[in-house]
Design a protein around this motif. Structure first.
Motif, short mmCIF file in Angstrom:
data_model
loop_
_atom_site.label_atom_id
_atom_site.label_comp_id
_atom_site.label_asym_id
_atom_site.label_seq_id
_atom_site.Cartn_x
_atom_site.Cartn_y
_atom_site.Cartn_z
N GLY A 109 0.80 -1.22 0.00
CA GLY A 109 0.00 0.00 0.00
C GLY A 109 0.83 1.27 0.00
N SER A 110 2.04 1.21 0.55
CA SER A 110 2.87 2.41 0.58
C SER A 110 3.49 2.71 -0.79
CB SER A 110 3.95 2.29 1.64
OG SER A 110 4.86 1.25 1.29
N TYR A 111 3.58 1.69 -1.66
CA TYR A 111 4.14 1.90 -2.99
C TYR A 111 3.09 2.22 -4.04
CZ TYR A 111 8.71 0.38 -1.43
OH TYR A 111 9.89 0.28 -0.78
N ILE A 112 1.84 1.99 -3.72
CA ILE A 112 0.78 2.26 -4.73
C ILE A 112 0.20 3.62 -4.55
CG2 ILE A 112 -1.52 1.54 -5.46
CD1 ILE A 112 -0.69 -1.31 -5.08
#
Length: 112
Positions: A109-112
């Motif tokens: 979720g932190s990369y999307i």
């Protein structure tokens, strides 16, 4: 010559004084509860098309904390002596896999 020791029969009943630890059973219950909460959280977030809001995020963090506590509880029960290892092992596996899953979801979720 045959050995004179008695061989165990396959259907023979073995009686021991080993017990299932209550903390191991609780660890399994906690793991199942956290898994159900995570499923409900995913369902609610999916129905809202990814915009679940703050409450869904807080419930997700609570699921992570509950899984950590279940893993610790199963680890403590695995350290006890003269117990049956079924429930503590199941609790450690269920809660451990959930912890890894929550970390993967968080990183993803932190990369999307």
């Amino acid at each position: 010559m045959r050995s004179r020791k008695k061989r165990k029969k396959e259907g023979e009943l073995r009686l021991t004084d080993k017990k299932h630890p209550a903390s191991g059973i609780w660890a399994v219950i906690i793991g199942i509860f956290a898994l159900v909460m995570f499923g409900v959280t995913c369902f609610v977030s999916g129905n809202n098309k990814g915009n679940g809001g703050m409450i869904v995020g807080i419930v997700g963090i609570l699921c992570f904390i509950i899984s950590i506590s279940g893993f610790i509880l199963s680890w403590i029960s695995l350290r006890k002596e003269n117990i049956r290892y079924l429930f503590p092992t199941i609790g450690a596996v269920v809660n451990g896999l959930q912890i890894v899953g929550y970390m993967v979801v968080y990183i993803w979720g932190s990369y999307i």
